[in-house]
Design a protein around this motif. Structure first.
Motif, PDB file in Angstrom:
ATOM      1  N   VAL A 102       0.844  -1.199   0.000  1.00  0.00           N
ATOM      2  CA  VAL A 102       0.000   0.000   0.000  1.00  0.00           C
ATOM      3  C   VAL A 102       0.879   1.248   0.000  1.00  0.00           C
ATOM      4  N   GLY A 103       0.702   2.082  -1.034  1.00  0.00           N
ATOM      5  CA  GLY A 103       1.413   3.358  -1.097  1.00  0.00           C
ATOM      6  C   GLY A 103       0.535   4.481  -0.566  1.00  0.00           C
ATOM      7  N   GLU A 104       0.891   5.710  -0.908  1.00  0.00           N
ATOM      8  CA  GLU A 104       0.123   6.855  -0.399  1.00  0.00           C
ATOM      9  C   GLU A 104      -1.024   7.213  -1.331  1.00  0.00           C
ATOM     10  N   GLN A 105      -0.683   7.700  -2.500  1.00  0.00           N
ATOM     11  CA  GLN A 105      -1.689   8.113  -3.482  1.00  0.00           C
ATOM     12  C   GLN A 105      -0.998   8.114  -4.845  1.00  0.00           C
ATOM     13  N   PRO A 106      -1.793   8.045  -5.950  1.00  0.00           N
ATOM     14  CA  PRO A 106      -1.147   8.094  -7.263  1.00  0.00           C
ATOM     15  C   PRO A 106      -0.423   9.417  -7.458  1.00  0.00           C
ATOM     16  N   GLY A 107       0.657   9.385  -8.220  1.00  0.00           N
ATOM     17  CA  GLY A 107       1.356  10.613  -8.587  1.00  0.00           C
ATOM     18  C   GLY A 107       0.885  11.063  -9.966  1.00  0.00           C
ATOM     19  N   ASP A 108       1.598  12.029 -10.508  1.00  0.00           N
ATOM     20  CA  ASP A 108       1.221  12.611 -11.804  1.00  0.00           C
ATOM     21  C   ASP A 108       1.103  11.549 -12.901  1.00  0.00           C
ATOM     22  N   GLN A 109       2.114  10.693 -12.992  1.00  0.00           N
ATOM     23  CA  GLN A 109       2.091   9.696 -14.087  1.00  0.00           C
ATOM     24  C   GLN A 109       1.037   8.623 -13.862  1.00  0.00           C
ATOM     25  N   GLU A 110       0.850   8.258 -12.593  1.00  0.00           N
ATOM     26  CA  GLU A 110      -0.168   7.244 -12.272  1.00  0.00           C
ATOM     27  C   GLU A 110      -1.561   7.786 -12.585  1.00  0.00           C
ATOM     28  N   ASP A 111      -1.754   9.074 -12.286  1.00  0.00           N
ATOM     29  CA  ASP A 111      -3.046   9.720 -12.552  1.00  0.00           C
ATOM     30  C   ASP A 111      -3.360   9.680 -14.048  1.00  0.00           C
ATOM     31  N   LYS A 124      -2.826   3.666 -13.407  1.00  0.00           N
ATOM     32  CA  LYS A 124      -2.215   2.480 -12.787  1.00  0.00           C
ATOM     33  C   LYS A 124      -1.298   2.923 -11.645  1.00  0.00           C
ATOM     34  N   PRO A 125      -1.273   2.120 -10.558  1.00  0.00           N
ATOM     35  CA  PRO A 125      -0.430   2.513  -9.426  1.00  0.00           C
ATOM     36  C   PRO A 125       1.057   2.247  -9.673  1.00  0.00           C
ATOM     37  N   PHE A 126       1.887   3.107  -9.129  1.00  0.00           N
ATOM     38  CA  PHE A 126       3.350   2.903  -9.125  1.00  0.00           C
ATOM     39  C   PHE A 126       3.928   2.628 -10.520  1.00  0.00           C
ATOM     40  N   VAL A 127       3.680   3.549 -11.442  1.00  0.00           N
ATOM     41  CA  VAL A 127       4.292   3.433 -12.771  1.00  0.00           C
ATOM     42  C   VAL A 127       5.219   4.619 -13.067  1.00  0.00           C
ATOM     43  N   PRO A 153       8.208   7.649 -11.399  1.00  0.00           N
ATOM     44  CA  PRO A 153       9.567   7.517 -10.832  1.00  0.00           C
ATOM     45  C   PRO A 153       9.618   6.676  -9.552  1.00  0.00           C
ATOM     46  N   ALA A 154       8.673   6.887  -8.636  1.00  0.00           N
ATOM     47  CA  ALA A 154       8.680   6.082  -7.394  1.00  0.00           C
ATOM     48  C   ALA A 154       8.400   4.622  -7.727  1.00  0.00           C
ATOM     49  N   GLY A 155       7.545   4.405  -8.725  1.00  0.00           N
ATOM     50  CA  GLY A 155       7.223   3.038  -9.154  1.00  0.00           C
ATOM     51  C   GLY A 155       8.442   2.338  -9.741  1.00  0.00           C
ATOM     52  N   THR A 163      -1.486  -1.217  -4.323  1.00  0.00           N
ATOM     53  CA  THR A 163      -2.544  -0.213  -4.292  1.00  0.00           C
ATOM     54  C   THR A 163      -2.081   1.015  -3.506  1.00  0.00           C
ATOM     55  N   ASN A 164      -2.990   1.935  -3.306  1.00  0.00           N
ATOM     56  CA  ASN A 164      -2.689   3.156  -2.552  1.00  0.00           C
ATOM     57  C   ASN A 164      -3.748   3.390  -1.488  1.00  0.00           C
ATOM     58  N   ALA A 165      -3.348   4.110  -0.432  1.00  0.00           N
ATOM     59  CA  ALA A 165      -4.304   4.468   0.619  1.00  0.00           C
ATOM     60  C   ALA A 165      -5.376   5.404   0.064  1.00  0.00           C
ATOM     61  N   ILE A 205       9.486   2.531   4.543  1.00  0.00           N
ATOM     62  CA  ILE A 205       9.381   3.889   3.996  1.00  0.00           C
ATOM     63  C   ILE A 205       8.653   3.869   2.651  1.00  0.00           C
ATOM     64  N   HIS A 206       8.321   5.059   2.194  1.00  0.00           N
ATOM     65  CA  HIS A 206       7.818   5.199   0.829  1.00  0.00           C
ATOM     66  C   HIS A 206       9.035   5.344  -0.101  1.00  0.00           C
ATOM     67  N   PRO A 207       9.037   4.633  -1.256  1.00  0.00           N
ATOM     68  CA  PRO A 207      10.224   4.716  -2.126  1.00  0.00           C
ATOM     69  C   PRO A 207      10.543   6.128  -2.630  1.00  0.00           C
TER      70      PRO A 207
HETATM   71  N1  URA Z   1       3.382   7.135  -4.954  1.00  0.00           N
HETATM   72  C1  URA Z   1       2.427   6.364  -4.389  1.00  0.00           C
HETATM   73  O1  URA Z   1       2.267   6.343  -3.173  1.00  0.00           O
HETATM   74  N2  URA Z   1       1.666   5.629  -5.179  1.00  0.00           N
HETATM   75  C2  URA Z   1       1.787   5.603  -6.484  1.00  0.00           C
HETATM   76  O2  URA Z   1       1.019   4.898  -7.137  1.00  0.00           O
HETATM   77  C3  URA Z   1       2.793   6.414  -7.056  1.00  0.00           C
HETATM   78  C4  URA Z   1       3.582   7.163  -6.279  1.00  0.00           C
END
Ligand code: URA
Length: 232
Positions: free
Chosen positions: A76-85, A89-92, A94-96, A116-118, A198-200
């Protein structure tokens, strides 16, 4: 209906499916999900129209979790970022990519885990043409826990991995000092074990190369621990 107020859960709401947080089946067999657990594809469809908090207004789309329904581990991550939005798709982004590379080094197959994300909508501040990540607040995390609970209710993982403080807050219903407790497993009232790390994106924000490498090594060690926990 009131759910486990001790964990911070509140009223379940009035839509047809209550969060599937009770009646977890015995882990040993990892057989069928409970009858009231809604398939992920159906949840994903329902979540496209989510209006449980205001974040849907500015986001492109809901970014739901991905992975096999019989996954033994949910990350479980935090929330989608710009690219995920944009990708849905989640984590695609830079952090992904950092996440994927570390999973690979730890010999964890992303195709076998559920990611997934919170919070399932991108929260940002516009700055010129850029959209700058903005941390979701407690109300937004609480509102979106509805979906995370349903994902967990369907998948019934043996282990959850909280990537950072927002995920830990959502999974455990309370603030967790992640840097202090990383590497630990905290068991929830319902028996689900939550591994804290941690979060990546934290690694990406470190500028000094030596510090960056050291943090990446620590994250790799955490992922290796997850791999061992998966095998238990
Ligand atoms: N950071 C997150 O927590 N989730 C993502 O999907 C992308 C970046």
């Amino acid at each position: 209906m009131q759910h486990r107020s001790g964990r911070g859960w509140t009223m379940a709401g009035t839509t047809p499916h209550e969060p599937a947080i009770s009646g977890r089946r015995a882990r040993a067999g990892h057989a069928e999900p409970p009858d009231d657990a809604v398939p992920i594809a159906e949840l994903r469809d329902e979540a496209t129209g989510c209006r449980r908090c205001p974040l849907w207004r500015n986001a492109t789309q809901t970014v739901f979790g991905e992975g096999p329904e019989d996954a033994e581990v949910i990350f479980v991550g935090e929330q989608p970022g710009d690219q995920e939005d944009r990708a849905g798709k989640p984590f695609v982004g830079p952090a992904g990519r950092m996440f994927d590379a570390t999973l690979e080094d730890a010999d964890v197959d992303r195709r076998k885990i559920y990611v997934t994300n919170a919070v399932k909508h991108f929260k940002f501040e516009p700055r010129g043409k850029r959209r700058i990540h903005s941390k979701p607040n407690a109300g937004e995390v609480q509102a979106c826990r509805w979906w995370l609970d349903k994902e967990i209710g369907r998948i019934e993982p043996r282990l959850a991995v909280a990537l950072g403080s927002t995920a830990a807050q959502s999974l455990l219903g309370k603030a967790v000092p992640v840097l202090k407790r990383r590497g630990e497993v905290i068991e929830r009232d319902d028996g689900l074990r939550v591994f804290i790390t941690i979060h990546p994106s934290l690694i990406l924000r470190i500028r000094e190369p030596e510090d960056k490498d050291a943090e990446r090594e620590r994250f790799l060690n955490d992922m290796r621990k997850v791999k061992r926990l998966m095998a238990e």
